[in-house]
Scaffold this motif. Structure first.
Motif, PDB file in Angstrom:
ATOM      1  N   CYS A 181       3.514   7.592  -4.199  1.00  0.00           N
ATOM      2  CA  CYS A 181       3.000   8.828  -3.603  1.00  0.00           C
ATOM      3  C   CYS A 181       3.726  10.036  -4.154  1.00  0.00           C
ATOM      4  O   CYS A 181       3.113  11.075  -4.436  1.00  0.00           O
ATOM      5  N   PHE A 192       0.503   8.504   1.901  1.00  0.00           N
ATOM      6  CA  PHE A 192       1.578   7.556   2.159  1.00  0.00           C
ATOM      7  C   PHE A 192       1.394   6.895   3.519  1.00  0.00           C
ATOM      8  O   PHE A 192       1.577   5.695   3.672  1.00  0.00           O
ATOM      9  N   SER A 232       6.290   8.256  10.098  1.00  0.00           N
ATOM     10  CA  SER A 232       7.439   7.376  10.254  1.00  0.00           C
ATOM     11  C   SER A 232       7.680   6.944  11.694  1.00  0.00           C
ATOM     12  O   SER A 232       8.285   5.910  11.920  1.00  0.00           O
ATOM     13  N   ALA A 284       6.467   4.871  -1.502  1.00  0.00           N
ATOM     14  CA  ALA A 284       6.915   6.261  -1.490  1.00  0.00           C
ATOM     15  C   ALA A 284       6.973   6.806  -2.898  1.00  0.00           C
ATOM     16  O   ALA A 284       6.563   7.938  -3.171  1.00  0.00           O
TER      17      ALA A 284
END
Lengths: 103, 680, 478, 517, 163
Positions: free
Chosen positions: E98, A22, E21, E95
């Motif tokens: 994944c 990701f 993130s 997301a």
């Protein structure tokens, strides 16, 4: 919380692996992408180690994990070198800027 | 009996001599093409005239020999080599002469030679002198091949060959594109006929092939038709109608006559030789040749007769209103050919052929006379700009007049006998429903009167009546040289006397011509009792010979008188309109008004063809086929595939955004696909 | 059984020569920059020596050595020789190119040798561990070579992309390895077969999942769709000789390991993976060809063409059969021919690439080449016809073998798609010829063909034509 | 070296020699090429001399080439291919001579292409190994591509590529079909072989045959070209140089028809027989369509190109009529078309060389300035429209008879081509040659030079010879053709018998069942 | 044991999530170190002594230091760090993909049955692994040295200012 089995380790490795994936897919910062790849390799290592303990019963997995680490080091080195070179020429670390070649 | 083999060995000379002439003159023409002056006209004339004359000599020699032979044995035959050999299709290059062909040979070589001689005068000074003679000789070769062919494909060689020469000669003065267009039109219309001819030929071939002896040889066909009657009868109607369509093309019958008037664009000797005396009669010859097939197809014969009669009267009516002297003669030719078809249609083959022979003389003479006039007037062809030429061109006038009388059917000139025989045969024929022969007879009679009218209209307008010759033309006005008048005289003489070959028994004649052709046509004269007419009535097919047996001599004489009266009336009416009351013609024309315009414009048939076939055909080929199907649909699909591929390429390249994460994303998707496929 | 014996030395000799040569070159180039040309010559000699040792092994029977890590058999030697020849050719065309772009350094040759060593490891691999090591050694060296024009923005970008995606793909590969390790306890090719068959794991999801992961690693290297997207960018940005090397040798070496692994260890699961390979083959050749249609940059066009060729080779992979080696041989022959075609093509591209905007080579740059330089034009035309698969060039035979194998295996539809693709591909190959022969030359753009490039072109043309006339016996099994 | 191989590879050898000559030596290159191609023709005459009129393959050479692949160098000729080989060897020197002047740049390359092409063409006609055939078949494309591309007209780039891809699509599918047959044959016999004879003996199911036949037929139909695969032809012709057009129309198109008679039909007889109505329909459409579209063309070359579509329609119709005379007519048609249309393209080339335009509207009245040229043109035109006794008539006649015999309507519809052919050719003739010379530029045109006359002389001789005395040709091809026709007929009766049996069975079965009940 | 596992696992996942993130790569690097150390803990739980040590020393230590060093070296300012804003759609979609992949992997792993065994006494020890490395894995060991050599050469060639 039952007994921790091989499967738990594998689940964790899968989760980590795809978190890393990701990161590669989502982030633009080349440094973060590089680190995400590192995370993926670590997930692989976890899988190796877990398998070595709970399935294969040999230490081959440990050796391989060592090799993976060595490779990770080498890749990190080269990746960072390329990054530095790129930064010198372009002053950017954004993957999205690397679009001189397309089509 | 004389051994015929040496005679047969001479056969090849007949076509080859003109061929050699054509080649020699053609080479001369080509060699001199780049130079200032053409080749020596004398040399060219010598070659050009010697060739048909040699043929003529051989023909006469053979004719003499043939006369000495028994009626049934009157055949010369010579196989030169195998022309086509493929499986069952074995076609020899073989010449074969019987009485019918011999008749044709005499006409073709005889009249042909005269016209060659005439041409040396008419074409004098033309830049294409050698070329002209080359074409003319080539025509002779083709025509002779047509006539002498033993089998239908070889006949087709001649058939197409004469068409080619016609094409070349109509467009001889190619500088004017209209002439070339007329030639092309002739060729193409002929090809339409040839198309049908070919198919008719195939039908016959299939019949023989199914019988185990594939052949297109005329004598063999005839023999087989006699034996395997059923097999032939089954397809005879189709074959005959198709062959007749072929004949329509060549012999300018409805609906394929349109090319002939335009063909007058060629030099006048050409009109005389090809478009009057010889080539256009090939259709009649072919039907006569294949009479044994037509015998089996009465329905087809009826069609032939009806079309012939219709053409005869239709063309004659157009002849009324033409201004161009050659056009008048052209329509006259169409009309007379209709007559001949009427004859062969009712089974009067000998009468048809007889008319063919007499017509060859008087029509050739008329054309050559017209040519002489045109020559004298420096190219003027409009009859309303002539007049009173009898004073200046005595020989021409006289010969023209004789021929005119002949064609009008005034006894004792040739036309009378041949035309009358036809009318008599028609009157007695058993063709179609019972009323049909009578109708046909009336039509024939009316045509005779009309013919007399328009021919004499031409005579009066040209040689008598008011002098409308322009000033410059008058300045050069002269009688033609002997090279031209001499053939005129010979032909006029012929027109006057050949009729005596066919004097009917009713008035004490012996009809030599008839007997001469008997072996050709007699074998099948009603021999098989084929059904005649539309109905199921069975009766003998009528031929002239049969007509004689049961027609009454008295009736025949009465009919003769009727026809002479009609013809004379026609002549007198013409005299009335164009000599005695010059204003009357104009007034008459005005009275007729729209009808006259209609006739003057040939019933707008050309325009009809143009609008109904040519233009739509071109439009379909251009707009529908070339632009829509070819360039649009097929190319569209082909290029469309290419464009689609490129479009795909262009869209897929957009995926190649240069962004790494997109690339990685596709990899992940690819991975998911792999997992999906493998693990499932 | 001792791990290492003296007789193994000769089998490892090529590897020793390559790595030894690389070490010497590294040392040499560290002390002397000016003798770079001599270093090039030396690298060439090392290649010759390596080639000689490879050839000398042709008749020696190798066995799985060093704990079954590698085997030096004919299959391996074939590919090792092929890669060495390709690498030698790359050296010969590199000198001039590097000098032209002012990047002539001895390290380049050393890296080339190390990458070649990686290929040797890869093609001799008999254990996934060796595959992994070989892949990495080969790839890392190539990442650097791609970025060798340090000032060139495109080269930077190409190196970065290749590196990132390569690392990404390797992670998948490793993950697959780990699962196989866990499931089977061994990564040895032979050992894996035994385990899979004896424990009836052919249909177990984990095993198949591992195959999928391993596949990602391979199809990335051989550039199958949709793992191909790095190819055009990297091929365009990399120095042309390196691109040639990548298109030829790297692909050949990757396919060698791919073939051996799938033909040996995973063959029992063929029923499971064959559909995937078919789909990948169709997608790869179609997309490669279709996008190549719209390219105007020669290097990018060749990149897409190389993708398409991977598709054709995958057709051969799909046709692998247990009872005969025809499909395997066809893949080998295809790679043999393709290596020469592509080496030759890039030799030419290297010789004429001279753009200041560093966009590689555009089609316009080739205008009139065939007329100005007939020999070069002829050579390029031969390569283009060969790539399009027109007889009598070897390209035709290569395609022929592959298609024939597919038809034999009953994959007629796949073969039909493949031939339609090769008809489509003709369009862009011919366009090169169109520019070379049917367009007027623009300005007198110089051509930098030194003897090295000429020699490479000559040999490649000769090989492409000769292989097209009588290829019997060149490839084992054909 | 045996004579057939000599004929096949002598041009290649000459091409190599030419390639090695200095580029500047234009004269030497030209004359050498001419002499070489004439020598090839002379050698090929030995083939005719040694040919015996039997259905057998003759001058057979069968040597292994790639034995492990079952590929052999197997060449031979029979009555069908003999004359096609002769056509190649005959047309090539004529073509070489014709372009002495028109090719001014890259002379050497041009003649190399031409001679290379000759080898490929002969090779394709003599190959009896399908692989060998395929190699020659494709190898023809390369020189043709260069000839159109390098010495062609303005839109050449597009058209060369179209030409190449169009023909390649078909032939690649054929390659797959060949591979499939070989595979089947290997399954049946256990040995791998591309040999024609071996593959001929392979038994295939009806469905297999059908698919394979379609693949072969597509390849050949594109080459012929049959409607609707013809659109590459006019474009290729328009852009090709004269010599390219001559070879293209004269020989290359015959590859397609030859492919039908040699490979597609005998190898898959049942499918071929089932496809006969389809092929005949397309052939007839081609005849009429080609002629009509030719009529509206403004470019002489395009007109001639479309006329080829029409003529080849005749040939195809003859092939599927499946009787001796029609098939012989078809083969004669191939040769005649090669000669006549080749000559037409050469003639168009003559004025193109002088005026650099092929638009009909640019001309008019040429007879006046170029009488010899006009005469030659006229003769060739007449041959093209099938005027007896020129060569065109013979094959049209035989084909029409045969077609008529096979199916009345085929004969009737196809015969309309006779009319249409006259229309477009004569109209073109009229517009180009007759009328006054309206265009100033045409006034000074030079008539044919001696060299050009020598180019056309052999063609005209052939036009007359084959029209007047075609027996030497037909007798030599007859045995082979008869064999072909007999085989196909035998298959047809076998099929009919089987279909009959099936039908009977269908009738019988219910009653049997009824009996059981 | 279980608690320990879940603790380490949670930390590892948290570290990973933070890394992907957090905007600043430096924060990301520290998050990654957190993750790596947690993994080291798990390695220890799996009796992989040698790998545990290496993980801490080499990975969390050397490699991450290298990365952090580079980040410092580049001295990125705000503009250079600013990533173009990413749409929610894209975030969710990526997301999701994944997650699907991870879920698939987890399902596959659910089928794997571990083999119950008692490991050898030297399992995971430095000595045991070292022996193995220099015997069975001698060949990869040698090759990895070449890889590291390439890396060294590459870094010098690419990153050096003037060569």
């Amino acid at each position: 919380m039952g007994e921790v089995t091989l499967n738990h380790y594998l689940y964790l490795s899968a989760i980590l692996f795809f978190i890393g994936a990701f990161g590669v897919l989502f982030r633009q910062n080349l440094l973060v992408i590089l680190m995400s790849v590192e995370l993926m390799l670590n997930a692989v290592n976890l899988s190796f180690i877990a398998f070595a303990r709970h399935s294969a019963g040999t230490m081959d997995g440990h050796v391989i994990a060592f090799f993976v680490m060595a490779l990770a080091a080498a890749e990190a080195g080269i990746g960072l070198a390329i990054l530095v070179m790129l930064f010198r020429n372009r002053t950017t670390v954004q993957a999205g800027d690397l679009t001189l070649m397309r089509d | 009996m004389e051994d015929i083999r040496p005679m047969s060995n001479l056969l090849w000379i007949i076509p080859v001599a003109p061929l050699a002439g054509a080649v020699l003159n053609g080479l001369l023409a080509l060699i001199y093409s780049g130079r200032e002056k053409g080749p020596n006209e004398r040399l060219v004339s010598l070659i050009g005239c010697a060739a048909p004359l040699l043929s003529f000599a051989v023909v006469v020699r053979l004719f003499m020999a043939m006369r000495g032979m028994a009626a049934e044995a009157r055949i010369f035959e010579s196989t030169l080599f195998t022309w086509i050999a493929a499986g069952p299709v074995q076609i020899d290059f073989a010449y074969w002469v019987d009485a019918l062909s011999m008749t044709m040979l005499l006409v073709v070589t005889g009249v042909g030679s005269l016209i060659h001689i005439y041409s040396t005068g008419y074409m004098h000074g033309d830049r294409g002198f050698a070329r002209f003679f080359s074409y003319l000789n080539l025509f002779m070769f083709a025509m002779l091949t047509l006539v002498m062919a033993k089998n239908l494909p070889l006949l087709f060689v001649g058939w197409e060959g004469v068409g080619l020469c016609s094409y070349l000669l109509i467009g001889f003065w190619y500088k004017d594109i209209a002439n070339a267009a007329a030639g092309k039109k002739a060729f193409i219309v002929n090809r339409v006929g040839d198309f049908a001819f070919l198919i008719g030929m195939f039908i016959l071939f299939m019949v023989t092939m199914n019988l185990g002896n594939a052949t297109l040889d005329v004598p063999e066909l005839r023999a087989m038709a006699a034996v395997h009657h059923e097999a032939f009868a089954k397809v005879a109607v189709a074959a005959c109608i198709l062959l007749f369509i072929g004949a329509c093309g060549k012999s300018a019958q409805i609906p394929l006559y349109v090319w002939l008037p335009d063909a007058m664009a060629g030099p006048t000797p050409v009109s005389a030789l090809i478009h009057a005396a010889t080539m256009v009669t090939a259709g009649v010859y072919m039907i006569a040749r294949l009479n044994f097939v037509y015998e089996m197809a009465p329905a087809a014969s009826a069609v032939v007769a009806v079309v012939g009669a219709a053409t005869a009267i239709f063309a004659a009516s157009i002849g009324f209103a033409q201004r161009d002297i050659k056009k008048v003669l052209a329509y006259s030719t169409v009309s007379q050919l209709g007559y001949m078809f009427l004859a062969v249609g009712v089974g009067a083959y000998a009468a048809g052929v007889f008319h063919l022979v007499t017509h060859a003389f008087f029509k050739a003479c008329l054309f050559l006379g017209a040519g002489s006039v045109i020559h004298g007037l420096s190219g003027e062809q409009d009859m309303f700009r002539m007049g009173q030429l009898s004073k200046h061109m005595k020989t021409t006038w006289l010969t023209f007049l004789i021929s005119a009388i002949a064609i009008a059917g005034i006894p004792p000139l040739a036309g009378f006998f041949s035309k009358d025989e036809i009318l008599w045969s028609v009157f007695n024929a058993h063709v179609g429903p019972a009323w049909l022969p009578r109708v046909l007879w009336v039509v024939g009679l009316a045509t005779a009167g009309m013919t007399a009218f328009y021919v004499f209209r031409a005579v009066f307008l040209t040689f008598h009546g008011k002098d409308n010759v322009s000033h410059e033309a008058k300045h050069h006005l002269h009688e033609s040289p002997p090279a031209m008048t001499m053939p005129l005289i010979v032909l006029a003489a012929g027109a006057a006397v050949v009729g005596c070959l066919g004097v009917p028994a009713a008035i004490g004649g012996s009809n030599i011509f008839h007997h001469w052709l008997e072996p050709v046509f007699a074998g099948h004269a009603g021999g098989h009792g084929v059904g005649v007419g539309m109905g199921a009535s069975h009766g003998a097919v009528t031929i002239a010979a049969a007509a004689e047996s049961h027609g009454s001599a008295q009736l025949e004489i009465i009919l003769m008188i009727v026809s002479v009266v009609v013809a004379t009336a026609g002549i007198l009416f013409a005299r009335l309109l164009y000599v005695q009351m010059p204003g009357a013609a104009a007034a008459f024309t005005t009275r007729l008004g729209g009808f006259y315009t209609l006739v003057f414009n040939k019933y707008y048939i050309d325009e009809l063809y143009e609008r109904a076939i040519v233009r739509p055909g071109y439009a379909i080929a251009d707009k529908l086929m070339f632009r829509l199907i070819d360039a649009g649909i097929i190319e569209g699909i082909v290029n469309g595939l290419g464009i689609t591929a490129r479009l795909f390429g262009a869209s897929f390249r957009l995926l190649q955004s240069g962004v790494v994460r997109t690339y990685a994303f596709f990899m992940l998707m690819g991975f998911l696909y792999l997992v999906y496929e493998l693990v499932r | 059984m001792p791990l290492f014996t003296a007789e193994m030395v000769k089998f490892l000799m090529p590897l020793f020569i390559m790595t030894g040569g690389a070490m010497i070159l590294l040392a040499w180039s560290a002390v002397s920059v000016r003798t770079a040309r001599a270093q090039g010559w030396f690298a060439g000699l090392v290649h010759v020596a390596a080639l000689a040792s490879i050839v000398s092994l042709w008749n020696a029977d190798g066995w799985p050595m060093l704990n079954g890590m590698l085997i030096v058999d004919r299959f391996a030697l074939f590919f090792a020789g092929l890669c060495t020849v390709s690498s030698l050719g790359t050296i010969m065309i590199s000198g001039n190119y590097l000098r032209r772009f002012n990047i002539l350094r001895g390290e380049y040759y050393a890296l080339l040798l190390l990458s070649l060593a990686g290929m040797f490891v890869l093609v001799t691999a008999y254990d996934l561990m060796s595959v992994f090591m070989g892949l990495e050694l080969m790839s890392l060296a190539i990442y650097i070579m791609v970025g060798f024009r340090r000032r060139d923005l495109l080269a930077n970008e190409a190196a970065m992309k290749y590196f990132l995606l390569g690392a990404f793909a390797v992670a998948f590969f490793l993950y697959g390895m780990s699962i196989l390790y866990g499931l089977l306890g061994t990564l040895n090719f032979k050992g894996m077969v035994i385990e899979v068959v004896s424990r009836e794991l052919v249909k177990s999801p984990a095993f198949l999942f591992a195959i999928a992961l391993i596949l990602v690693g391979f199809v990335f290297k051989v550039s199958a769709v949709p793992f191909h997207m790095w190819v055009p960018d990297v091929y365009q940005g990399a120095p042309s000789p390196v691109t040639g090397f990548m298109a030829g040798a790297v692909k050949a070496a990757s396919f060698a390991a791919f073939l051996r692994l799938f033909y040996m260890s995973f063959f029992s699961a063929r029923a499971q993976w064959v559909d995937i390979v078919i789909v990948l083959a169709i997608a790869t050749m179609s997309l490669g060809n279709i996008v190549a249609l719209v390219q105007r940059n020669v290097k990018r066009m060749l990149a897409y063409s190389s993708i398409a060729h991977a598709g054709y080779i995958l057709v051969g992979m799909a046709a692998l059969a247990i009872d005969n080696t025809r499909a395997a041989s066809s893949v080998m022959f295809y790679l043999l021919v393709y290596t020469f075609m592509t080496l030759g093509a890039f030799a030419l591209v290297s010789a004429i690439e001279n753009r200041s905007d560093s966009r590689g080579l555009e089609l316009e740059d080739m205008s009139g080449l065939g007329l100005r330089r007939p020999a070069l034009g002829f050579a390029m035309a031969v390569f283009m016809f060969a790539m399009a698969g027109i007889p009598p060039t070897a390209g035709f035979f290569a395609k022929y073998y592959v298609f024939s194998a597919a038809v034999d295996r009953g994959l007629v539809v796949l073969a039909v798609v493949a031939v339609l693709n090769s008809a489509l591909s003709l369009y862009y190959y011919l366009r090169v010829i169109v520019y070379m022969y049917f367009h007027k030359a623009k300005a007198d753009s110089p051509v930098f063909d030194d003897w090295g490039a000429r020699a490479v072109l000559f040999v490649s043309v000769l090989a492409v034509i000769w292989l097209g006339l009588g290829p019997s016996g060149v490839v084992p099994g054909i | 070296m045996d004579i057939l191989s000599l004929v096949t590879f002598l041009p290649l050898f000459a091409a190599v020699v030419v390639a090695l000559m200095p580029a500047r030596a234009h004269g030497a290159v030209k004359w050498f090429s001419l002499v070489a191609s004439i020598a090839v023709f002379a050698v090929s005459l030995k083939l005719v001399q040694g040919f015996v009129a039997t259905p057998d393959m003759q001058f057979v050479v069968d040597a292994p080439w790639l034995p492990s692949l079952g590929i052999s160098y197997h060449i031979a000729i029979d009555g069908i291919s003999l004359f096609l080989v002769m056509l190649v060897t005959f047309i090539t020197p004529v073509t070489v001579l014709s372009c002495f002047k028109s090719i001014e740049n890259r002379v050497k390359e041009f003649f190399v292409c031409l001679l290379f092409l000759e080898t490929a063409m002969i090779g394709a006609f003599v190959s009896l190994d399908l692989f060998l055939f395929y190699v020659f078949w494709e190898a023809m494309l390369i020189p043709m591509y260069f000839m159109i591309g390098m010495w062609g007209g303005e839109r050449k780039v597009y058209d060369t590529i179209k030409f190449f891809i169009y023909t390649l699509v078909g032939s690649l599918l054929m390659l797959i079909a060949i591979l499939y047959v070989v595979h089947q044959s290997r399954l049946q016999t256990g040995t791998l072989s591309f040999d024609y004879g071996v593959l001929l003996a392979t038994s295939l199911s009806a469905e297999q045959q059908w698919i394979l036949f379609l693949a072969f037929a597509l390849a050949f139909a594109i080459k012929v070209p049959m409607f609707p695969f013809h659109t590459w032809l006019p474009d290729a012709h328009v852009e090709a140089p004269t010599a390219g057009s001559v070879i293209l129309a004269g020989v290359l198109l015959k590859m397609g028809t030859y492919g039908f008679i040699r490979f597609a039909m005998p190898m898959f007889p049942e499918a071929a027989l089932r496809a006969v109505p389809l092929i005949a329909a397309l052939a007839i459409i081609g005849i009429i369509y080609g002629a009509l579209v030719a009529m509206v063309q403004k470019d002489v070359k395009k007109l001639v190109a479309y006329s080829s579509v029409s003529h080849l329609g005749f040939v195809m119709l003859g092939l599927v009529a499946l009787n001796t005379h029609a098939v012989e007519g078809a083969i004669l048609g191939m040769i005649n078309h090669g000669i006549s249309t080749g000559a037409l393209f050469l003639l168009v080339g003559v004025i193109y060389e002088r005026r650099h335009t092929r638009l009909i509207s640019e001309y008019g009245g040429l007879t006046r300035v170029m009488p010899v040229y006009a005469t030659v043109f006229m003769i060739v035109t007449l041959s093209s429209i099938g005027l007896p006794p020129l060569n065109g008539f013979i094959h049209e006649f035989l084909i029409l008879v045969g077609a008529f015999q096979a199916n009345t309507w085929w004969g009737v519809l196809a015969a309309t081509g006779v009319v249409l052919g006259a229309i477009y050719m004569l109209w073109m003739l009229q517009r180009v040659f007759f009328g006054d010379v309206t265009n100033e530029k045409n006034k000074g045109l030079k008539d044919l030079s001696a060299r050009e006359i020598f180019v056309f002389l052999p063609l005209i001789v052939m036009i007359f010879w084959m029209g007047i005395y075609s027996k030497p040709f037909t007798t030599r091809m007859e045995p082979a053709v008869t064999q072909f026709v007999e085989q196909m007929t035998a298959y047809r009766s076998a099929m009919d018998a089987r279909d009959g049996a099936v039908a009977e069975e269908a009738l019988v079965v219910p009653s049997d069942r009824a009996g059981e009940n | 044991m279980a608690i320990l596992f879940y603790l380490f696992a949670a930390l590892a996942v948290l570290g990973g999530l933070l890394m992907v993130s957090l905007r600043n790569p430096l924060s990301g690097a520290f998050s990654l170190i957190l993750s790596l150390v947690s993994l080291a803990g798990l390695f220890a739980m799996l009796q992989a002594e040698f790998v545990f040590i290496l993980q801490v020393l080499v990975y969390a230590g050397a490699i991450m230091v290298l990365i952090i060093f580079t980040i410092m070296l580049l001295n990125l300012n705000k503009d250079e760090l600013a990533e173009p804003p990413v749409g929610w759609m894209r975030l969710i979609f990526t997301a999701l993909v994944c997650a699907v992949a991870a879920f698939g992997a987890i399902r596959v792993f659910g089928d794997i049955t571990p083999v119950q065994m008692e490991p050898a006494p030297d399992f995971g020890s430095i000595e045991g692994v070292g022996r193995l490395m220099l015997s069975d894995f001698l060949y990869p060991f040698e090759v990895i040295s070449l890889i590291l050599l390439v890396a060294v050469v590459g870094v010098v060639l690419l990153a050096k200012k003037v060569i």
